[in-house]
Motif scaffolding. Structure first.
Motif, short mmCIF file in Angstrom:
data_model
loop_
_atom_site.label_atom_id
_atom_site.label_comp_id
_atom_site.label_asym_id
_atom_site.label_seq_id
_atom_site.Cartn_x
_atom_site.Cartn_y
_atom_site.Cartn_z
N ALA A 78 53.25 42.60 33.04
CA ALA A 78 52.54 43.88 33.18
C ALA A 78 51.25 43.70 33.97
N ALA A 79 50.50 42.63 33.67
CA ALA A 79 49.24 42.39 34.37
C ALA A 79 49.49 42.01 35.83
N PRO B 269 39.53 50.13 42.59
CA PRO B 269 40.76 49.32 42.64
C PRO B 269 40.45 47.82 42.70
N ASP B 270 39.27 47.46 43.20
CA ASP B 270 38.90 46.04 43.24
C ASP B 270 38.80 45.47 41.83
N ARG B 271 38.19 46.23 40.93
CA ARG B 271 38.07 45.75 39.55
C ARG B 271 39.44 45.68 38.87
N THR C 102 43.31 38.13 36.66
CA THR C 102 42.78 37.18 35.68
C THR C 102 43.57 37.25 34.38
N THR C 103 43.91 38.46 33.96
CA THR C 103 44.72 38.64 32.75
C THR C 103 46.09 37.98 32.91
N GLN D 25 41.23 29.68 39.13
CA GLN D 25 41.22 31.12 38.87
C GLN D 25 39.79 31.61 38.63
N MET D 26 38.99 30.81 37.94
CA MET D 26 37.60 31.20 37.69
C MET D 26 36.80 31.22 38.99
#
Length: 292
Positions: free
Chosen positions: A15-16, A80-82, A89-90, A284-285
């Protein structure tokens, strides 16, 4: 051995991942529309095209500016960027938990009680979902669970078979992905550098032609607007930074692959998987920090 299909990974990841794709697509399309509208406004604003008492070029320039303004409002309100950043990240957080569980990595080692391990995994997924604010994860149509039957089946395999699954489905898969992306972004960065340099040279030629009154068009202004749009697009895509970051991660995964056969006990293997996943989580961070 075939890699585990993504349809057998947790519902939260799928889903993410879909939310991240949608958010990125919306951001890129809106950014292209905004920058293209600004270039169009500068272009139409550089000359007149009269039709009776109406300057068509001015109308087109105003229309382009209005389009850019509406797009700006959309980007500032819908963000949309957020959505893209949080969803990606999720997805990666859910995926790393899934792989730790799949192959018996810390904190889901096989030396732990299985009921306690399952409860811990669900608690970790709950922590992730409770931290979601910028997008609404839509569950997959097939009603997949957070722990699929394939995940349980792989977890029940002997260490050597789990090791092969991890090598094929995680380490080699991610190494190939990061290598391909590093090459892609490096090529794009080089092409954009050449393109922007060519645009600057063309702007200089235009300025000389204007100075000699050879042409009556604000060519330097148009090219400057186009170059500024190109720079803004590069800041959005961050080709050069991503190329360097992805190259380092691909090299680290290559080193990890060479040490894949060293862990001989379940405890050693659990720690090895944890260290590998920390490498991927660190990348990822870094990606998250570079986009915020």
């Amino acid at each position: 051995m075939k890699a585990i299909p993504e349809s057998q990974l947790p519902a939260l990841y799928r889903a993410a991942d879909r939310g991240a794709v949608v958010g990125q697509r919306r951001l890129m399309r809106a950014t292209v529309l905004r920058l293209g509208s600004l270039v169009a406004a500068a272009t139409f604003g550089s000359f007149s095209l009269n039709s009776g008492r109406l300057d068509i070029a001015a109308v087109l320039s105003a229309t382009a500016l209005a389009t850019a303004l509406v797009t700006d409002v959309y980007l500032l309100t819908m963000r949309p960027d957020r959505q893209w950043h949080e969803a990606r990240t999720t997805a990666e957080s859910a995926k790393t938990l899934a792989w730790r569980y799949l192959v018996g990595g810390e904190p889901f080692g096989l030396h732990e009680d299985e009921e306690k391990t399952d409860r811990l995994l669900h608690d970790r997924y709950s922590e992730i979902t409770n931290g979601i604010h910028e997008f609404a994860p839509v569950p997959p149509d097939d009603g997949a669970a957070q722990v699929t039957e394939t995940m349980r089946a792989v977890r029940a395999l002997p260490l050597d078979e789990r090791r092969r699954h991890y090598a094929v489905g995680r380490i080699h898969d991610q190494r190939s992905w990061y290598t391909a992306k590093a090459i892609h972004h490096d090529n794009r960065a080089a092409r954009w550098s050449v393109t922007l340099a060519a645009m600057e040279a063309l702007g200089l030629v235009g300025a000389v032609l204007n100075a000699g009154q050879v042409i009556d068009l604000d060519l330097p202004g148009i090219i400057a607007a186009a170059a500024a749009a190109g720079v803004a697009w590069l800041q959005t895509r961050q080709h050069q930074n991503l190329a360097a970051s992805y190259s380092v991660t691909a090299l680290e995964l290559g080193d990890i692959a060479s040490r894949l056969d060293r862990p001989s006990t379940e405890q050693e293997w659990a720690r090895f998987v944890e260290e590998t996943e920390k490498v991927l989580s660190r990348e990822q961070m870094l990606w998250w920090n570079s986009h915020n």
